[in-house]
Design an enzyme around this catalytic site. Structure first.
Site, short mmCIF file in Angstrom:
data_model
loop_
_atom_site.label_atom_id
_atom_site.label_comp_id
_atom_site.label_asym_id
_atom_site.label_seq_id
_atom_site.Cartn_x
_atom_site.Cartn_y
_atom_site.Cartn_z
N GLY A 214 0.94 -1.07 0.18
CA GLY A 214 0.51 0.27 0.02
C GLY A 214 0.69 1.54 -0.41
O GLY A 214 2.35 1.29 -0.43
N ASN A 215 -0.09 2.24 0.41
CA ASN A 215 1.19 3.38 0.10
C ASN A 215 -0.08 4.62 1.28
O ASN A 215 -0.59 4.07 2.06
CB ASN A 215 1.32 4.32 -0.88
CG ASN A 215 -0.46 4.33 -1.70
OD1 ASN A 215 -0.86 5.22 -0.93
ND2 ASN A 215 -0.75 4.27 -2.45
N ARG A 216 0.75 5.52 1.51
CA ARG A 216 0.92 6.73 2.80
C ARG A 216 -0.35 7.87 2.48
O ARG A 216 0.10 8.88 3.38
CB ARG A 216 1.70 7.88 3.30
CG ARG A 216 2.39 6.59 3.93
CD ARG A 216 4.01 6.88 4.49
NE ARG A 216 3.78 8.61 5.35
CZ ARG A 216 4.48 9.37 5.62
NH1 ARG A 216 5.09 9.76 4.40
NH2 ARG A 216 3.74 10.09 6.35
N SER A 217 -1.07 7.36 1.27
CA SER A 217 -1.81 8.25 1.21
C SER A 217 -3.75 8.62 1.75
O SER A 217 -3.80 7.63 2.16
CB SER A 217 -2.69 8.38 -0.09
OG SER A 217 -3.36 8.94 -0.73
#
Ligand code: CTP
Length: 398
Positions: free
Chosen positions: A208-211
């Site tokens: 995933g990512n930190r958005s």
């Protein structure tokens, strides 16, 4: 609606005056205090008795009715919203000129409330440079112009000039009453993507990512406040999906691609603010992957995902405006260069670029965005909280 509004409905002399009856009825149904001001010409189209019964107040027509109460000033000063529906070409000209030769003209000059206007006329009259100049003058003064729409007109002709439907006008009046912004996106459909996708590795893990989704949510809220219809395609976010959008949850890059490709052609503007995974595991394990006994590093085979922004931007015959985002660790002129290169490569119309680091850009409440346009040297730098940045981005797109 929570707060009761004082609404003046100004009706002028056009066949669309019959639609004003439904507008009055809806305001009363929603519990607001409604005063109708009809011009003499309006009463040629709709009856005084109908208007009084629906508004539950005596209707005002003349400047010299109830002079003891200085009615023209009192109605204007106390109104939260003055809505003129239908507004003829003549009414628009009078408003632009600041004329006060009837009760409605006086009220419009005396009011401190929001003014919302629903023009209705034949296509030729609407397109006339005089009318267009009057509309531009009114818009510049903060008047919300709602419609007109394209469709059948009074005679055998059809074209732009139909008054908007009562429901749309009522919604626009509520939005105007509760928002300091102009209603410059009424009738526009905007598709916004937000949040970060997650690509499954096994039943318990993902890439995933930190958005946080905050900038996308701010864009959706700003667009709604300005009267747009908003579709919101979101992956995972730290914040709630805003009320009033048509929401679609797309957890992975592949699902987001499918939904965006399907929805994009139905929207005038697309803003691709989601953080989409660039890679996903080649194989998703059905069982939890176990730790190796000897401590050896694990290799994860990754394949590229399709680029959603590039796919919708390069779809044959597209006519909508597409905005991409670029989150980069570069700043200054290097950021601008990367944004221009990304805009050109993906063939979207605008790229909104921002610098991200462990502490900047992602998940914060503020943002600093640089907008670049494809094929022009135009550039715009915006800083502020994410809602102000959203409004400035929409200002540029409008
Ligand atoms: N984007 C997309 N589909 C992807 C990857 C990105 O639609 N598979 C979109 C993002 O929503 C954003 C824009 O492309 O609007 C730029 O995303 P970004 O991650 O900055 O660029 P990438 O194309 O992934 O390039 P790189 O990571 O190499 O900078």
């Amino acid at each position: 609606m929570t707060r009761q509004l004082r609404i003046v409905v100004g009706i002028t002399g056009g066949i669309a005056a019959y639609k004003a009856l439904s507008v009055v009825r809806a305001f009363v149904r929603d519990g607001h205090d409604v005063n109708v001001v009809a011009t003499d010409a309006a009463l040629e189209f709709v009856g005084r008795a109908s208007l009084e019964a629906l508004s539950r107040n005596p209707i005002s027509t003349g400047l010299y009715d109830d002079v003891a109460n200085v009615r023209h000033v009192q109605l204007g000063q106390t109104a939260d919203v003055v809505v003129v529906a239908p507004a003829t070409a003549n009414t628009l000209a009078n408003m632009a000129g600041g004329h006060a030769h009837d009760l409605l003209g006086n009220i419009l000059l005396a009011t401190r409330g929001r003014v919302v206007v629903a023009p209705a006329m034949h296509t030729e009259m609407w397109n006339h440079p005089a009318t267009q100049a009057n509309v531009a003058t009114l818009r510049a003064r903060g008047v919300s112009i709602v419609g007109p729409e394209t469709g059948n007109l009074t005679g055998d002709d059809s074209g732009v000039g139909r008054m908007v439907e009562p429901d749309s006008l009522v919604a626009a009046c509520y939005a105007a009453a509760h928002s300091p912004q102009r209603l410059d996106l009424v009738g526009k459909r905007i598709l916004i993507s937000g949040g970060g996708t997650r690509e499954q590795i096994d039943p318990v893990r993902f890439l995933g990512n930190r958005s946080s989704g905050r900038q996308a949510v701010a864009l959706a809220e700003a667009a709604l406040a300005r009267g747009a219809k908003v579709s919101f395609v979101h992956a995972f976010m730290d914040v709630a999906v805003p009320a009033g959008v048509d929401a679609h949850h797309t957890p992975t890059a592949a699902e987001m691609l499918e939904t965006m490709v399907q929805l994009s052609p139905q929207h005038d503007i697309v803003v691709m603010a989601a953080a989409v995974a660039d890679y996903r595991p080649v194989d998703i394990s059905d069982e939890k992957i176990k730790k190796s006994a000897d401590g050896a590093p694990v290799k994860l085979g990754l394949e590229q995902t399709a680029d959603v922004l590039a796919t919708i931007s390069q779809s044959p015959g597209r006519t909508n405006l597409i905005v991409g985002f670029a989150a980069e660790t570069a700043s200054g002129s290097a950021l601008e260069e990367l944004a221009r290169e990304k805009c050109e490569r993906k063939r979207c119309d605008v790229v909104a670029a921002n610098t991200v680091s462990w502490t900047e850009g992602i998940a914060s409440h503020d943002n600093a965005v640089t907008l670049v346009w494809r094929n022009t040297p135009k550039i715009e730098r915006i800083t502020g909280d994410k809602l102000s940045v959203a409004h400035r981005i929409l200002d540029m797109l409008v």
